[in-house]
Write an enzyme that holds these catalytic residues in place. Structure first.
Site, PDB file in Angstrom:
ATOM      1  N   CYS A  37     -15.659 -12.733 -19.808  1.00 43.66           N
ATOM      2  CA  CYS A  37     -14.567 -13.762 -19.366  1.00 43.66           C
ATOM      3  C   CYS A  37     -14.719 -13.960 -18.016  1.00 43.66           C
ATOM      4  CB  CYS A  37     -13.277 -12.960 -19.960  1.00 43.66           C
ATOM      5  SG  CYS A  37     -11.896 -14.054 -19.727  1.00 43.66           S
TER       6      CYS A  37
ATOM      7  N   CYS B 127      -6.097 -20.325 -16.385  1.00 39.74           N
ATOM      8  CA  CYS B 127      -5.296 -19.770 -17.016  1.00 39.74           C
ATOM      9  C   CYS B 127      -4.332 -19.452 -16.359  1.00 39.74           C
ATOM     10  CB  CYS B 127      -5.706 -18.233 -17.965  1.00 39.74           C
ATOM     11  SG  CYS B 127      -4.417 -17.728 -19.100  1.00 39.74           S
TER      12      CYS B 127
ATOM     13  N   GLU C 135     -16.648 -21.953 -19.886  1.00 41.39           N
ATOM     14  CA  GLU C 135     -18.181 -21.272 -20.376  1.00 41.39           C
ATOM     15  C   GLU C 135     -17.967 -21.009 -21.853  1.00 41.39           C
ATOM     16  OE1 GLU C 135     -17.751 -18.068 -17.507  1.00 41.39           O
ATOM     17  OE2 GLU C 135     -16.753 -16.751 -19.030  1.00 41.39           O
TER      18      GLU C 135
ATOM     19  N   CYS D 251      -3.351 -12.421 -15.831  1.00 41.74           N
ATOM     20  CA  CYS D 251      -3.626 -11.105 -15.887  1.00 41.74           C
ATOM     21  C   CYS D 251      -4.475 -10.273 -14.804  1.00 41.74           C
ATOM     22  CB  CYS D 251      -4.391 -10.636 -17.108  1.00 41.74           C
ATOM     23  SG  CYS D 251      -3.451 -11.309 -18.567  1.00 41.74           S
TER      24      CYS D 251
ATOM     25  N   CYS E  88      -8.372  -9.865 -15.126  1.00 41.57           N
ATOM     26  CA  CYS E  88      -9.175 -10.911 -15.562  1.00 41.57           C
ATOM     27  C   CYS E  88      -9.388 -12.062 -14.617  1.00 41.57           C
ATOM     28  CB  CYS E  88      -8.436 -11.801 -16.847  1.00 41.57           C
ATOM     29  SG  CYS E  88      -9.090 -13.160 -17.186  1.00 41.57           S
TER      30      CYS E  88
ATOM     31  N   CYS F 135     -18.154 -17.606 -28.558  1.00 44.80           N
ATOM     32  CA  CYS F 135     -16.846 -17.404 -27.740  1.00 44.80           C
ATOM     33  C   CYS F 135     -16.682 -18.659 -27.011  1.00 44.80           C
ATOM     34  CB  CYS F 135     -17.118 -16.274 -27.007  1.00 44.80           C
ATOM     35  SG  CYS F 135     -15.753 -15.891 -26.038  1.00 44.80           S
TER      36      CYS F 135
HETATM   37  N1  SAH Z   1      -6.083 -15.492 -23.102  1.00 42.05           N
HETATM   38  C1  SAH Z   1      -6.619 -14.757 -24.284  1.00 42.05           C
HETATM   39  C2  SAH Z   1      -8.127 -15.008 -24.759  1.00 42.05           C
HETATM   40  C3  SAH Z   1      -9.188 -15.162 -23.572  1.00 42.05           C
HETATM   41  S1  SAH Z   1      -9.355 -13.401 -22.711  1.00 42.05           S
HETATM   42  C4  SAH Z   1      -6.202 -13.351 -24.405  1.00 42.05           C
HETATM   43  O1  SAH Z   1      -5.995 -12.607 -23.191  1.00 42.05           O
HETATM   44  O2  SAH Z   1      -6.218 -12.364 -25.375  1.00 42.05           O
HETATM   45  C5  SAH Z   1     -10.277 -12.621 -24.036  1.00 42.05           C
HETATM   46  C6  SAH Z   1     -10.539 -11.102 -23.786  1.00 42.05           C
HETATM   47  O3  SAH Z   1     -11.009 -10.550 -22.858  1.00 42.05           O
HETATM   48  C7  SAH Z   1      -8.887 -10.383 -23.790  1.00 42.05           C
HETATM   49  O4  SAH Z   1      -8.673  -9.429 -24.454  1.00 42.05           O
HETATM   50  C8  SAH Z   1      -8.851 -10.245 -22.226  1.00 42.05           C
HETATM   51  O5  SAH Z   1      -8.068  -9.443 -21.990  1.00 42.05           O
HETATM   52  C9  SAH Z   1     -10.358  -9.708 -21.824  1.00 42.05           C
HETATM   53  N2  SAH Z   1     -10.854  -9.573 -20.620  1.00 42.05           N
HETATM   54  C10 SAH Z   1     -10.250 -10.596 -19.631  1.00 42.05           C
HETATM   55  N3  SAH Z   1     -10.909 -10.069 -18.365  1.00 42.05           N
HETATM   56  C11 SAH Z   1     -11.760  -9.032 -18.683  1.00 42.05           C
HETATM   57  C12 SAH Z   1     -12.496  -8.327 -18.074  1.00 42.05           C
HETATM   58  N4  SAH Z   1     -12.683  -8.632 -16.584  1.00 42.05           N
HETATM   59  N5  SAH Z   1     -13.196  -7.102 -18.398  1.00 42.05           N
HETATM   60  C13 SAH Z   1     -13.046  -6.960 -19.824  1.00 42.05           C
HETATM   61  N6  SAH Z   1     -12.545  -7.880 -20.617  1.00 42.05           N
HETATM   62  C14 SAH Z   1     -11.681  -8.789 -20.005  1.00 42.05           C
HETATM   63 FE1  SF4 Z   2      -5.236 -15.702 -19.329  1.00 41.55          FE
HETATM   64 FE2  SF4 Z   2      -7.374 -13.812 -18.909  1.00 41.55          FE
HETATM   65 FE3  SF4 Z   2      -4.845 -12.990 -19.383  1.00 41.55          FE
HETATM   66 FE4  SF4 Z   2      -6.456 -13.778 -21.285  1.00 41.55          FE
HETATM   67  S1  SF4 Z   2      -6.752 -12.215 -20.066  1.00 41.55           S
HETATM   68  S2  SF4 Z   2      -4.250 -14.328 -20.930  1.00 41.55           S
HETATM   69  S3  SF4 Z   2      -7.655 -15.647 -20.185  1.00 41.55           S
HETATM   70  S4  SF4 Z   2      -5.480 -14.284 -17.669  1.00 41.55           S
END
Ligand code: SAH
Ligand code: SF4
Length: 373
Positions: free
Chosen positions: A344, A111, A91, A115, A118, A104
Site C-alpha cells: 500500500c 488519503c 498504483e 493512519c 500507512c 488491488c
Molecule cells: N483505506 C482502506 C483501503 C486501502 S488500505 C483501508 O484502510 O482499509 C488497504 C489495507 O492495507 C488496509 O488494511 C491497510 O490498513 C493496510 N496497510 C496500509 N499500510 C500498510 C503497511 N505499511 N503495511 C501493511 N499493511 C498496510
Molecule cells: Fe487511508 Fe492508508 Fe488508512 Fe487506508 S490505511 S484509510 S489508505 S491512511
C-alpha cells in the site's frame, strides 16, 4: 470536451445513448465492446452502424490512464503506476495465484484518514479518483494481461479495493465502478469476489449495504479504542462499538456470512497476547456486541517516516494461534511482490517528486517482462 465512456455504468451508458437518440441495446453493445473486448476505438465496433460510430467519434472517447511504470516481481506479482495528472500517481497490483487472479485497485490519490502505519496516509489527500479512473485500472490490467497470455480468457477473477485511498470516502465514484465490475455485460465478477476495504466510515457502510453489497473488509488494527484512536484517527469519529454495530448491520446484506478484519502487525504496539485476548472478547459472535468474522493478519510493510517496525514471524504466528484456538478463522497475509514494493502506497510516495518519475521511466526500459503463469 467529449465524454469518457469509462465513466459510465450500464445505466449511465443507457442515459448517454438516449441523449444521442439511441436505444438501450446500443448501450449494452457499447458497454460490451469497451469492457469485455477492451476496445478503445469506435472503428473496432463492427456491429454498430457506421453513422453511430461517426456520431460517437464526435462526442465520446474511451481513454485509460497513462502508465508511468510497470514492475514485475519474481513471484509474478505486477505493479503498475498510473499517472492521474497534477503530479499525482496511483498504483494497481495484480496478484496471480493458482486458482485466481486478484487485482488491488486504488480509489483516491492520497488519503485523508492518515493512519500511522500507512504510507498513503502520510502523503495526505490529493483528490478523489473518478469512476473512469477507478475502472481504468481494471480495464487496462485485464486487457493487457489477456493479450499477453494470448488465449483471450478472463485473467482477473477478484478485485480488492485495497490500494491507495479510502473507498468509502469516494462513495459516489466508487458505486458505479463496482456496478461495472459486477455487470454481466462488464466484468461479470460475483459480489463475493469484489471486496471493499474500509477503515470504518460507518454511515457509508450502511449505504453500501443498500446500494451495492459486495464483500467487506474492515481495517481493525487495534483491540481497544485508545489504541485504535492512535493508529486509525477515524476511530475518534466512529469508535469500535459503532463500527462493530455497522458490521453486524452489513452482514444482513453481505454476500458472505462474515466480515474480514484486517490487522496490521506492528512490533510492540498491537501484537501482544493481551491484544489478541481483547480482540476475542470484542468480536465474540456469541455476545450481543460480537460479529461473525475472519481475521487477516498483515505483516507491516515498513517505511522510514512511520517509526514503526514489523512484528517478528514468531510473534505473528503466536498471535494467529491465540485467535484460531478461540475458534476465529485467522490467516496471515503472504507478502507478495516484496522485491517491487507492492504494498500500500509505497511506490507512489516517490512519484510526488516528478524528477523521480523520469528516473523510473528510464528504469522501466530496462525491465524485462516475464510471462505470467
Ligand atoms: N483505506 C482502506 C483501503 C486501502 S488500505 C483501508 O484502510 O482499509 C488497504 C489495507 O492495507 C488496509 O488494511 C491497510 O490498513 C493496510 N496497510 C496500509 N499500510 C500498510 C503497511 N505499511 N503495511 C501493511 N499493511 C498496510
Ligand atoms: Fe487511508 Fe492508508 Fe488508512 Fe487506508 S490505511 S484509510 S489508505 S491512511
Amino acid at each position: 470536451m467529449t465524454t469518457n465512456l469509462l465513466d459510465f455504468d450500464l445505466d449511465g451508458m443507457a442515459a448517454f445513448c438516449e441523449r444521442l437518440g439511441e436505444k438501450r441495446f446500443r448501450a449494452t453493445q457499447l458497454f460490451r465492446w469497451v469492457h469485455q473486448r477492451g476496445a478503445s476505438s469506435f472503428d473496432q465496433m463492427s456491429d454498430l452502424a457506421k453513422s453511430l460510430r461517426e456520431k460517437l467519434k464526435g462526442c465520446a472517447h474511451v481513454t485509460g490512464l497513462p502508465v508511468i511504470s510497470e514492475h514485475v516481481s519474481a513471484d509474478g506479482t505486477i505493479k503498475w503506476l498510473f499517472d492521474v495528472g497534477g503530479g499525482n500517481a496511483v498504483e494497481t497490483v495484480f496478484i496471480p495465484e493458482d486458482d485466481r487472479g486478484t487485482l488491488c485497485i486504488s480509489s483516491q490519490a492520497g488519503c485523508a484518514v492518515g493512519c500511522r502505519f500507512c504510507s498513503t496516509g502520510h502523503q495526505g489527500f490529493s483528490r478523489n479518483l473518478t469512476t473512469g479512473e477507478i475502472i481504468a485500472q481494471l480495464w487496462y490490467a485485464e486487457h493487457a494481461l489477456r493479450q499477453r497470455q494470448g488465449h483471450g480468457e478472463r485473467v482477473i477473477s477478484n478485485v480488492v479495493m485495497m490500494g491507495m485511498g479510502e473507498p468509502l470516502q469516494n462513495y459516489s465514484a466508487l458505486v458505479p465502478a463496482l456496478r461495472i465490475m459486477l455487470d454481466d455485460h462488464g466484468y461479470g465478477l460475483s459480489r463475493r469476489r469484489v471486496t471493499v476495504s474500509t477503515s470504518g466510515v460507518v454511515p457509508m457502510m450502511d449505504r453500501l449495504a443498500q446500494d451495492c453489497p459486495v464483500a467487506l473488509a474492515v481495517s481493525l488494527h487495534a483491540s481497544n479504542d485508545a489504541l485504535r484512536d492512535s493508529l486509525v484517527p477515524l476511530n475518534r469519529k466512529y469508535p469500535l462499538e459503532e463500527l462493530l454495530a455497522a458490521c453486524r448491520r452489513y452482514l444482513d446484506h453481505a454476500p458472505r456470512d462474515f466480515i474480514t478484519f484486517e490487522y496490521c502487525m506492528l512490533d510492540g504496539v498491537n501484537d501482544q497476547p493481551e491484544h489478541a485476548a481483547q480482540l476475542i472478547a470484542l468480536v465474540d459472535p456469541k455476545t450481543a456486541h460480537g460479529v461473525s468474522c475472519k481475521f487477516n493478519l498483515i505483516p507491516f510493510n515498513p517505511f522510514p517516516a512511520s517509526g514503526l517496525r514489523r512484528s517478528s514471524v514468531a510473534r505473528v504466528s503466536a498471535f494467529a494461534k491465540i485467535l484460531s484456538d478461540a475458534g476465529i478463522v485467522t490467516t496471515v497475509r503472504k507478502t507478495r511482490g516484496d522485491d517491487i514494493d507492492a504494498a500500500c502506497g509505497q511506490l507512489a510516495g516517490d512519484v510526488k517528486d516528478r524528477t523521480k518519475v523520469s528516473e523510473r521511466m528510464a528504469k522501466l526500459r530496462t525491465i524485462e517482462l516475464k510471462p505470467i503463469t
